[in-house]
Structures are given as structure tokens and as C-alpha cells.
Scaffold this motif. Structure first.
Motif, PDB file in Angstrom:
ATOM      1  N   MET A 174       4.088  22.527  24.650  1.00 16.00           N
ATOM      2  CA  MET A 174       5.368  22.595  23.952  1.00 16.00           C
ATOM      3  C   MET A 174       5.172  22.693  22.449  1.00 16.00           C
ATOM      4  SD  MET A 174       7.778  19.812  25.825  1.00 16.00           S
ATOM      5  CE  MET A 174       8.830  19.684  24.389  1.00 16.00           C
ATOM      6  N   GLN A 175       6.163  23.299  21.803  1.00 18.57           N
ATOM      7  CA  GLN A 175       6.166  23.348  20.338  1.00 18.57           C
ATOM      8  C   GLN A 175       7.092  22.232  19.876  1.00 18.57           C
ATOM      9  OE1 GLN A 175       6.547  27.812  19.214  1.00 18.57           O
ATOM     10  NE2 GLN A 175       7.903  27.529  20.950  1.00 18.57           N
ATOM     11  N   ASP A 206      15.022  20.436  22.911  1.00 15.31           N
ATOM     12  CA  ASP A 206      13.737  20.719  23.549  1.00 15.31           C
ATOM     13  C   ASP A 206      12.583  20.841  22.568  1.00 15.31           C
ATOM     14  OD1 ASP A 206      15.080  20.723  25.890  1.00 15.31           O
ATOM     15  OD2 ASP A 206      14.684  22.811  26.422  1.00 15.31           O
ATOM     16  N   LYS A 207      12.879  20.992  21.284  1.00 19.34           N
ATOM     17  CA  LYS A 207      11.796  21.258  20.329  1.00 19.34           C
ATOM     18  C   LYS A 207      11.616  20.165  19.290  1.00 19.34           C
ATOM     19  CE  LYS A 207      13.472  25.851  20.376  1.00 19.34           C
ATOM     20  NZ  LYS A 207      14.039  26.891  19.560  1.00 19.34           N
ATOM     21  N   LYS A 215      -0.592  15.934  20.021  1.00 15.20           N
ATOM     22  CA  LYS A 215      -1.648  16.943  20.194  1.00 15.20           C
ATOM     23  C   LYS A 215      -2.491  16.636  21.429  1.00 15.20           C
ATOM     24  CE  LYS A 215      -2.404  18.539  15.419  1.00 15.20           C
ATOM     25  NZ  LYS A 215      -3.041  19.862  15.537  1.00 15.20           N
ATOM     26  N   GLU A 236      -1.561  15.316  24.028  1.00 12.98           N
ATOM     27  CA  GLU A 236      -0.798  15.660  25.237  1.00 12.98           C
ATOM     28  C   GLU A 236      -0.712  17.178  25.426  1.00 12.98           C
ATOM     29  OE1 GLU A 236       3.018  13.760  24.765  1.00 12.98           O
ATOM     30  OE2 GLU A 236       2.058  11.822  24.456  1.00 12.98           O
ATOM     31  N   GLY A 237      -1.356  17.922  24.526  1.00 10.78           N
ATOM     32  CA  GLY A 237      -1.385  19.373  24.680  1.00 10.78           C
ATOM     33  C   GLY A 237      -0.260  20.098  23.967  1.00 10.78           C
ATOM     34  N   HIS A 238       0.439  19.420  23.064  1.00  7.73           N
ATOM     35  CA  HIS A 238       1.548  20.082  22.369  1.00  7.73           C
ATOM     36  C   HIS A 238       1.078  20.753  21.081  1.00  7.73           C
ATOM     37  CE1 HIS A 238       4.217  18.298  25.201  1.00  7.73           C
ATOM     38  NE2 HIS A 238       3.982  17.056  24.799  1.00  7.73           N
ATOM     39  N   ASP A 239       1.836  21.793  20.682  1.00 10.22           N
ATOM     40  CA  ASP A 239       1.632  22.403  19.377  1.00 10.22           C
ATOM     41  C   ASP A 239       2.631  21.741  18.433  1.00 10.22           C
ATOM     42  OD1 ASP A 239      -0.341  24.433  20.069  1.00 10.22           O
ATOM     43  OD2 ASP A 239       1.251  25.286  21.292  1.00 10.22           O
ATOM     44  N   VAL A 240       2.134  21.075  17.404  1.00 14.93           N
ATOM     45  CA  VAL A 240       2.997  20.262  16.559  1.00 14.93           C
ATOM     46  C   VAL A 240       3.183  20.914  15.194  1.00 14.93           C
ATOM     47  CG1 VAL A 240       3.400  17.948  15.630  1.00 14.93           C
ATOM     48  CG2 VAL A 240       2.047  18.229  17.711  1.00 14.93           C
ATOM     49  N   ASP A 276      12.125  30.582  16.626  1.00 19.10           N
ATOM     50  CA  ASP A 276      11.852  31.843  17.319  1.00 19.10           C
ATOM     51  C   ASP A 276      11.639  32.992  16.358  1.00 19.10           C
ATOM     52  OD1 ASP A 276      12.084  30.637  19.710  1.00 19.10           O
ATOM     53  OD2 ASP A 276      14.221  31.036  19.884  1.00 19.10           O
ATOM     54  N   GLY A 311       8.254  33.803  14.869  1.00 18.16           N
ATOM     55  CA  GLY A 311       7.161  34.294  15.704  1.00 18.16           C
ATOM     56  C   GLY A 311       6.225  33.198  16.170  1.00 18.16           C
ATOM     57  N   GLY A 312       6.721  31.971  16.241  1.00 21.87           N
ATOM     58  CA  GLY A 312       5.899  30.884  16.737  1.00 21.87           C
ATOM     59  C   GLY A 312       4.812  30.465  15.765  1.00 21.87           C
ATOM     60  N   GLU A 313       4.800  31.070  14.612  1.00 25.21           N
ATOM     61  CA  GLU A 313       3.726  30.773  13.658  1.00 25.21           C
ATOM     62  C   GLU A 313       4.178  29.747  12.630  1.00 25.21           C
ATOM     63  OE1 GLU A 313       0.878  31.810  14.161  1.00 25.21           O
ATOM     64  OE2 GLU A 313       1.295  33.343  15.669  1.00 25.21           O
TER      65      GLU A 313
END
Lengths: 222, 382
Positions: A1-2, A44-45, A102, A104-108, A196, A199-201
Motif C-alpha cells: 500500500m501507499q 485508504d491512503k 515499511k 509491513e511492506g508499505h510504500d510510505v 494518482d 504517477g505514484g512517485e
């Protein structure tokens, strides 16, 4: 998740007692909670945490998904104004929170702090604590708001993104505090929904230049 | 099965057949039908009049449990809501919500854009599955899908290439759905004009020449569209601005001659190409590391320097995935579950059916709510 973490950091010193202080913020928290938790593009984010500070600082609401909470805790006034205690707790909390997310595998995304005070710091070493907060690996973006007796120069020194001071005479602290809370909510909503288009960056931290009841203070040091 | 209405139909069928059956039954079809247990034949089969020679009916399929003539089909397992990764599905509703109205907007494309596009092809040894799905956030807002895609062929038979394009309209741009839709099509037309040269450059593995050709084609398409958009804007209150149409564009060209192993990806902006090799997704177009130019921020029709052309060599059995960031972001997130699930779905021996591909492409991942466009290419082994 982001995930985009937000921290609301509020002055709970003695001068914040009553309707021109914590009462107004406490009354605004359910709206903030509702607005964020019922909008899936935000819920959600984002994660939200609440820190109160006076003589000591306390993590009133640890970082959480607001859609999983039934209510937020409330602030209560009393004590002096230790900025240093707030900044130290904040740095420690952010460090642990980001590391946990992090793992837990999330992109923070870089955390965002909304800081509010009605006075000048009563502790001596707050600048050291602020410097450490602004320079550590997960240094947050800080938006600072000053009401009442707050000092514009100090508020702008705390911020590294935007700073605002309550307009003199024209508004009451209660009005300003309501605007502070709704500005925070709008920022969370608009920033989360902008993710969004980035671009997720990254994300566009969206804080209005004009918050009703406040004057924007330049961060440029003279 | 035995109600009066049905019996009536059955009787009529016999009557119709009666006129011709005796005269025309060269292959014994009628005899075959007559010998079948009552009810085995479907009604339309019986009413058919064999006016021309008809091949013998195939033997009834083996039914180990005995004939079950009119059994209603067993309830098919329904796919239902697309599966999700992670502990919880996204909070968004998983079905289409509102959409722009013809009345509210002069923007016809927004009002008429389908929320889902599904496409495919089978050309030579190549099989394509393609889906473009409106993201949860646009669904929630009731705005249109801003992604676009194209599946087509270009070039003459001796230099034919499969052309696959995905375009991601920049979220904040008012007409980015127009930009992505029209650019992905016009770029195909302009690339077709260069197809012979592009094909030759792919065979020669000349990336430099490919960059020149791709830039010429894409710039030509962009110039034509800018003029058309500027013209159309004269009738609108909002003056024309390039950035209103901002979009990324990725075009993958695959020679249909299986002897040519190189493919070329022409790109402007983020998103991109992945190759499924041995169960894992590999970046098909890793950054060249020049570092000076942040290609992620580039967009058509105006904010780019040149089209990046990257040669990619693949082998039969590998799967190519071309996608917008709505799929590449969840695919490359730290948590590997999403990537693993799609690798399992698309890395097996069977190419998925269109509907299975759509369901798989819609795999939900909390916080990833952008429009999602994904085109996959499978190549049979010789």
C-alpha cells in the motif's frame, strides 16, 4: 500500500483551556474523523495521529487508519508550553511508525505535520529538538499555525512548508481553530487524492495559501 | 419440459419435417434422430430441414452418469467481485458508479467513454489480451477514464508489426482523456507511415535510428492534434493550452515474423514495459541511468524532449506486459503479493480468456485507485 501519514500536533498548555482553545478543537475532531474515514480516496491512503503537548508531550492517538476507529480522543488543557517535548516525541514516533509501515511492506510517503500553538515556547532547548526533527531520515513536512499569543517569527521557524498566524482582532481564536481543523482536513483530502496524478512517485502536499482567519507568514529568514 | 407450449412446438416440428423427410434423408440423419432417446435433441435441431447434404451428427458426448437431457446448467461458479491482495479490500465500491452526462459537458468523449475496454488479437504466434479499466478514484468521482489503449497492426505484409499502445492522461489536466485517446490512435497512423524504416531498424538493432523515427512519428501526430485542438478551442470559452491535454504514451511494436526476436518500446513519460520471465516480472525498459532527465515527468503533446526507444529481446514462453502506472505501481510495490498473483495468472501454459483476463487485471489493491490499462502478449513456442 501507499501510505501518507499525517500528524496533528496541538498545544494543550493552560492558556488553551475553554472555548478559545481545546474545546473548539475537540468539537471539530468528529468532523475531521468523519470526512476522512468516509472518503475512500482518502481513507485508504492516509494514517492519522494526534499529539498533545504542554509541560510534557503525549501521543493521544497513535498513527491509525481512521476508518478503523470509532472515535478520536480529546485534548485537555493544563501546564506550560514545551515545544521541545513535542518535537522529541514527534521524531521518535515518526521514526517508529515509518519503520513499522515499511516492514509491513508499505510504500510510505514523507509524513506531514500540522502544528498548532497559542504561545511562545517555555523550554530552552526546543531549537535543538526542532533541528533534529527536521534533519532526521524521515523528516516531516511541517505546516505551523499560531493563534493568540504565538509569535510569528517562531511559528515560521517551526514550519518548513507553510506557516499561518491568526489575524489580529478580526477573528476569535475559536473561529481560527475551526478554520485550522478544516484546513487540515482539506489538506489531507486534497493531498491524498492528488497522489494518482503524481504517477505514484510522490504527492502534491496541498495546503491552501489562504486559510480564512489566518495570515500566511513567509518562511524566508531575514 | 413437457408443458403444452413445448408440446405444440414439438408437434409442429414433426409436421414440418414430414414434408421432406421421406424424400431427403440421404445420410440417415432422420433415422439417427428418430433413434435418439426422447428429449435428447434440442428443439432447433429437430426443426432444421435438411435441404442440403448434412454431415452425420456427431456422436453424443459421453455422459458417464447417463443422459441428463434438459438439466439446467449447473450454477456456474461466478467470478464475482475481483479478488484483492492484502488484509482488506479497498474501501471503494467494486462496481461502476456515476459517469459524466451529455448534458453537463461539451466534452462528448468524457460522456461516451466506456468505463471498461476489453480487446485482444491472435496474429501468427502472438496472442494479445488487453484491458483498460477506470480507476476507483475516477469511479468514485463519476469522472471518465483518462487512460487509453490501442491494439492494431501496422506496416506492409513483409514488414508487419503488431502495435500496442497505452496512454495515461495526466490526472490534473482537463482534457487528458482526449489527449490519451487521440494520441494513441494518431501515433499509430504516423508510425505506420514509418513502418518499413522502423522494421529495418529493429532488424538492424539500431536504437538510435529507432529513436529518430519514433520521435518523428510521435511529433507528427502531436503537431497535427495540437492544431486540431487549438481549432476546436476557438468555439469554447476556455482558451487552448497544451497542458490541458497532457498524456503519457507507450507504444510497443512487435514484428509478426517470429524469426525477429527484437521488439521496440517507444515511450514518453511514466508507466512501461515488464517481461514475465521464470515467474518474475522484470523491467523491460530500465532507466538508462543518464540521470539528467526525469522521464517520469514528461508528457505529450508538449513537455518532452524526444521519444525514448528501447529494444527488448524476448523468447517464446515469456509474457510481455505493457501498462500504465495504474498497473505498474501496484506491480512494483514493496509487497510482492500483487506481482506474484498476476505472474501466476498470466505465466501459466494457457492464455487467459478475455473475461478471465479482465477479472485478473482488476485485482484490487488498497490505495492503488488510478485508471489501469494493461496489455499482455503471449508467444507460442515454435
Amino acid at each position: 500500500m501507499q501510505i501518507l501519514p499525517f500528524y496533528m500536533v496541538c498545544d494543550e498548555s493552560g492558556s488553551m483551556a475553554g472555548p478559545d482553545g481545546v474545546d473548539t478543537i475537540n468539537a471539530a475532531l468528529p468532523d475531521l474523523h468523519h470526512e476522512i474515514s468516509t472518503n475512500p480516496s482518502v481513507a485508504d491512503k492516509t494514517r492519522f495521529a494526534l499529539v498533545g503537548f504542554s509541560t510534557q508531550a503525549s501521543l493521544l492517538q497513535p498513527l491509525a487508519d481512521l476508518s478503523e476507529l470509532t472515535q478520536l480522543p480529546s485534548l485537555s488543557a493544563g501546564g506550560v508550553t514545551s515545544f521541545g517535548a513535542a518535537f522529541r516525541l514527534l521524531k521518535d514516533t515518526i521514526d517508529k511508525d515509518v519503520a513499522a509501515l515499511k516492514s509491513e511492506g508499505h510504500d510510505v510517503y514523507r509524513p506531514v505535520v500540522f502544528f498548532l500553538s497559542d504561545g511562545i515556547p517555555t523550554d530552552d532547548d526546543w531549537r535543538t529538538a526542532l533541528k533534529e526533527l527536521k534533519e532526521f531520515r524521515y523528516a516531516p513536512k511541517i505546516i505551523a499555525f499560531g493563534i493568540g499569543d504565538a509569535d510569528a517569527a517562531i511559528i515560521s521557524e517551526v514550519a518548513n512548508f507553510k506557516a499561518f498566524m491568526q489575524q489580529d482582532q478580526t477573528v476569535t481564536p475559536a473561529v481560527a481553530l475551526r478554520e485550522f481543523a478544516s484546513s487540515l482536513t482539506r489538506s489531507i483530502v486534497n493531498s491524498a487524492t492528488s497522489m494518482d496524478s503524481q504517477g505514484g512517485e510522490g504527492f502534491q502536499l496541498d495546503v491552501q495559501d489562504h486559510v480564512p482567519g489566518f495570515t500566511r507568514v513567509s518562511l524566508d529568514k531575514l | 419440459m413437457s408443458g403444452p407450449a413445448y408440446d405444440g412446438g414439438f408437434r409442429d416440428a414433426h409436421d414440418d419435417r414430414g414434408h421432406t423427410a421421406a424424400a431427403v434423408d440421404p445420410d440417415g440423419l432422420d433415422a439417427h434422430i428418430a433413434g435418439l432417446p426422447y428429449g435428447v435433441m434440442a428443439r432447433e435441431t429437430i426443426t432444421r430441414v435438411p435441404e442440403a447434404p448434412v454431415p452425420p451428427a456427431p456422436p453424443a458426448p459421453p455422459t458417464p452418469e447417463g443422459p441428463q437431457p434438459y438439466a439446467e446448467p449447473e450454477a456456474e461458479p461466478l467470478r464475482g467481485v475481483p479478488a484483492h491482495v492484502g488484509n482488506r479490500p479497498p474501501s471503494y465500491p467494486p462496481h461502476p458508479l456515476g459517469r459524466p452526462s451529455v448534458r453537463d459537458t461539451e466534452d462528448a468523449l468524457a460522456a461516451f467513454s466506456p468505463v471498461v475496454l476489453l480487446d485482444g488479437a491472435h496474429i501468427g504466434r502472438l496472442t494479445v489480451r488487453a484491458a483498460s479499466v477506470r480507476g476507483d478514484s475516477h469511479n468514485w468521482e463519476g469522472s471518465c477514464r483518462q487512460d487509453a489503449m490501442t491494439v492494431t497492426r501496422i506496416g506492409p505484409p513483409e514488414a508487419e508489426m503488431l502495435l500496442l499502445a497505452v496512454a495515461d492522461g495526466v490526472g490534473s489536466a482537463v482534457y487528458s482523456h482526449v489527449g490519451s485517446y487521440e494520441l494513441s490512435r494518431r501515433a499509430a497512423v504516423f508510425l505506420d507511415r514509418e513502418a518499413e524504416s522502423i522494421h529495418a531498424a529493429v532488424c538492424a538493432r539500431d536504437e538510435n535510428e529507432l529513436r529518430v523515427l519514433a520521435t518523428k512519428a510521435v511529433a507528427g501526430a502531436a503537431a497535427e492534434l495540437r492544431a486540431a485542438w487549438a481549432q476546436a478551442a476557438q468555439h469554447r470559452p476556455r482558451p487552448y493550452a497544451d497542458q490541458d491535454y497532457a498524456t503519457t504514451l507507450h507504444v510497443l511494436l512487435i514484428p509478426t515474423d517470429p524469426g525477429i526476436r527484437d521488439r521496440v518500446l517507444c515511450s514518453v513519460g511514466d508507466g512501461g514495459l515488464f517481461v514475465l520471465r521464470e515467474g518474475g516480472w522484470e523491467h523491460g525498459d530500465p532507466d538508462d541511468g543518464a540521470g539528467l532527465l526525469d522521464t517520469r515527468t514528461e508528457a505529450l503533446p508538449h513537455a518532452y524532449r524526444s521519444v525514448k526507444a528501447t529494444l527488448v529481446r524476448t523468447m517464446p514462453g515469456e509474457v510481455l506486459l505493457l501498462g500504465t502506472d495504474g498497473i505498474t505501481n501496484p506491480l512494483t510495490q514493496k509487497d510482492p503479493e500483487f506481482a506474484r498473483r498476476l505472474a501466476e495468472a498470466w505465466g501459466g501454459p494457457e492464455v487467459p480468456s478475455l473475461s478471465d483476463f479482465l477479472w485478473q487485471a482488476q485485482t484490487r489493491a488498497k490505495s492503488y485507485d488510478d485508471d489501469r490499462t494493461v496489455i499482455c502478449v503471449w508467444e507460442e513456442r515454435a
